[in-house]
Design an enzyme around this catalytic site. Structure first.
Site: not given
Ligand code: XMP
Length: 516
Positions: A56, A83-84, A171, A173, A227-230, A372
């Protein structure tokens, strides 16, 4: 049976969602919560197998810096501070944190001092890690030992002497941390003892089963954006309930060129029942005089709901409204009442802007826990065509949030023409699939130019092209001058109303992808 999961407490780092994605990638269900939304009671009730305290942008000593109660250490759940998160753990145990001599951003050389600890199991003594900090732990709490250092940071990783509490200054990640994924795996599997439980195949099957049960012969309308999501949402619901699903596509008049026709033919191909509503006039009149981007979103969200409500009144037995909301929509739009840090960035119309109180229908959002790239992976597995899978996202409020300030029919038409030229050139130069999103922003600013020996006084437009993994962070795309020149020449020559183009070279953060 309750699933094993890892809970990440988010302290506002731009990488917090990355931690969640990495752990899901390795096959374990993971949730992200604002640090202030969960306390001791919630955590002890939810029983995560492990807790991660994210990074953070704060200093633990600052007034109002985000803290948590030390009581969570009594839960005996393994904890990993990043980190934080590391500074916070050290601070709560009585260690000392100070400004580093040098702010450290980027690659650093990690040297592991204690190889026989579970976090660094199987990781070479020396490796590259990604740092991004201005504070660091100077004196460690007495219950901890230093387990790694770097050339510029003496205390780069800590482990509790008796409990499963670990902390790192870097980090893990971030992809640049060479063995980051191994550290996360060690935490999740060796330390938290999670089992593999997150598989997208299971997700699809379970979701179809659940929808079938929940909908039970009622009808569902889906706010379909194209879109791809819908598309993935439509596919899953269609599989579950067949033609009891009705996709509703609203032509807001704020769409790209030929969008309606494209969507119609793609839906036909996929056998989705689709209804197109022409609401161009309605949206334009509601937007007239609206300048503030958030109000644009609210106005549009409200119109969508009114239209869906009206349509649903025409259909017998309708009980549900489905949406292609994904996890990042929820994270970025969420406003926690207690939350001090990650304030709502934009109320994406499919979440924050939806005045659901007006809506009598129940919501179905099958993708709301997915990122996504997970949605794309599912789409790929389901065999959706490439032109759907790799479509650039297009925001629900459409061109209205790419016209800075007031929206008018004239400005929409100018912008639509410019966007169409950009799309053509992205395809000609074979760039479309190597960038994540590309569009034009029309500024409410005019500049002097010269066309065919005549003075012009026309709008300035911005070219925005970005690359991103997940749309939560992004960098501008480094494209050839040749391409940029071609797009600029064509737009300024072919579009009446624009005589100047500039290229946006900011990242997200500090900017967002859209300008409004
Ligand atoms: P920002 O601008 O927030 O964009 O960095 C992240 C992604 O979200 C899209 N976006 C929206 N999508 N309704 C949507 O459905 C919205 O109000 C909205 N605002 C931004 C943006 O295009 C990008 O892909």
């Amino acid at each position: 049976m309750k699933k094993d999961f890892i809970l990440i407490l988010d302290f506002g780092s731009q990488y917090s969602h990355m931690i969640a994605r990495r752990i899901r990638d390795i096959g374990v269900y993971t949730l992200l919560s604002h640090y202030n939304d969960v306390d001791y009671d919630v955590i002890s009730k939810k029983k995560p197998k492990g807790l991660i305290l994210s990074g953070g942008p704060f200093s633990v000593y600052e007034k109002n810096s985000p803290l948590i109660s030390k009581s969570i250490f009594q839960l005996n759940i393994p904890i990993f501070g990043i980190c934080y998160g590391m500074q916070l753990i050290s601070f709560l145990f009585g260690g000392e944190i100070k400004k580093s001599k040098y702010k450290e951003y980027g690659k650093s050389h990690l040297i592991i001092d204690h190889t026989n600890n579970s976090l660094f199991y199987g990781i070479p003594k020396k490796s590259i890690v990604w740092m991004s900090h201005f504070d660091e732990v100077k004196i460690i709490p007495k219950e901890f030992k230093i387990i790694a250092h770097t050339t510029s940071c003496n205390i780069a990783a800590l482990g509790h002497l008796n409990k499963n509490i670990y902390a790192v200054q870097f980090h893990p990640e971030v992809k640049h941390t060479e063995y980051g994924i191994f550290m996360l795996k060690n935490f999740v599997f060796h330390i938290c003892k999670c089992s593999l439980n997150w598989k997208l195949n299971n997700f699809v099957k379970n979701t179809i089963d659940n929808i079938k049960k929940r909908v039970n012969k009622k009808k569902v309308i889906l706010g379909f954006s194209g879109g791809v999501d819908s598309f993935v949402t439509a596919y899953i619901i269609h599989k579950a309930i067949g033609n009891s699903l009705i996709c509703i596509f609203v032509d807001t008049g704020l769409l790209l060129e030929n969008e309606k026709e494209k969507i119609f033919s793609l839906c036909e191909k996929m056998h989705f029942p689709i209804k197109i509503i022409d609401a161009k006039k309605r949206f334009l009149s509601k937007l007239t005089g609206v300048v503030d981007p958030e109000i644009k979103r609210k106005v549009i969200g409200k119109e969508f709901i009114c239209l869906f409500q009206k349509e649903s009144n025409k259909i017998n037995n309708i009980e549900f409204l489905a949406q292609g909301t994904i996890y990042s929509d929820i994270i970025e739009s969420s406003v926690s009442s207690k939350n001090l840090i990650s304030n709502s960035i934009k109320s994406h119309h499919n979440v924050g802007g939806l005045p659901t109180t007006l809506m009598k229908l129940k919501l179905i959002e099958p993708l709301k826990k997915l990122f996504k790239d997970e949605v794309r992976k599912i789409g790929k597995k389901l065999g959706l065509p490439k032109e759907i899978l790799y479509r650039h996202p297009f925001p629900g409020p459409g061109l209205s949030i790419r016209i800075i300030g007031g929206v008018s029919e004239k400005k929409i038409s100018i912008l639509r023409k410019a966007e169409n030229i950009l799309l053509q050139e992205l395809i000609t130069y074979k760039i479309y699939n190597s960038v994540s999103q590309a569009f034009i922003v029309l500024l409410p600013v005019k500049s002097v130019g010269i066309k065919g020996d005549k003075r012009t006084y026309e709008y300035v437009a911005i070219l925005r092209i970005i690359n991103t993994e997940d749309f939560m962070t992004a960098t501008f795309s480094r494209l050839s001058y040749d391409f940029l020149e071609k797009v600029s020449n064509r737009i300024t020559n072919e579009v009446d109303g624009i005589n100047r183009i500039a290229y946006d070279i900011t990242s997200k953060p500090p900017s967002t992808i859209e300008w409004e």
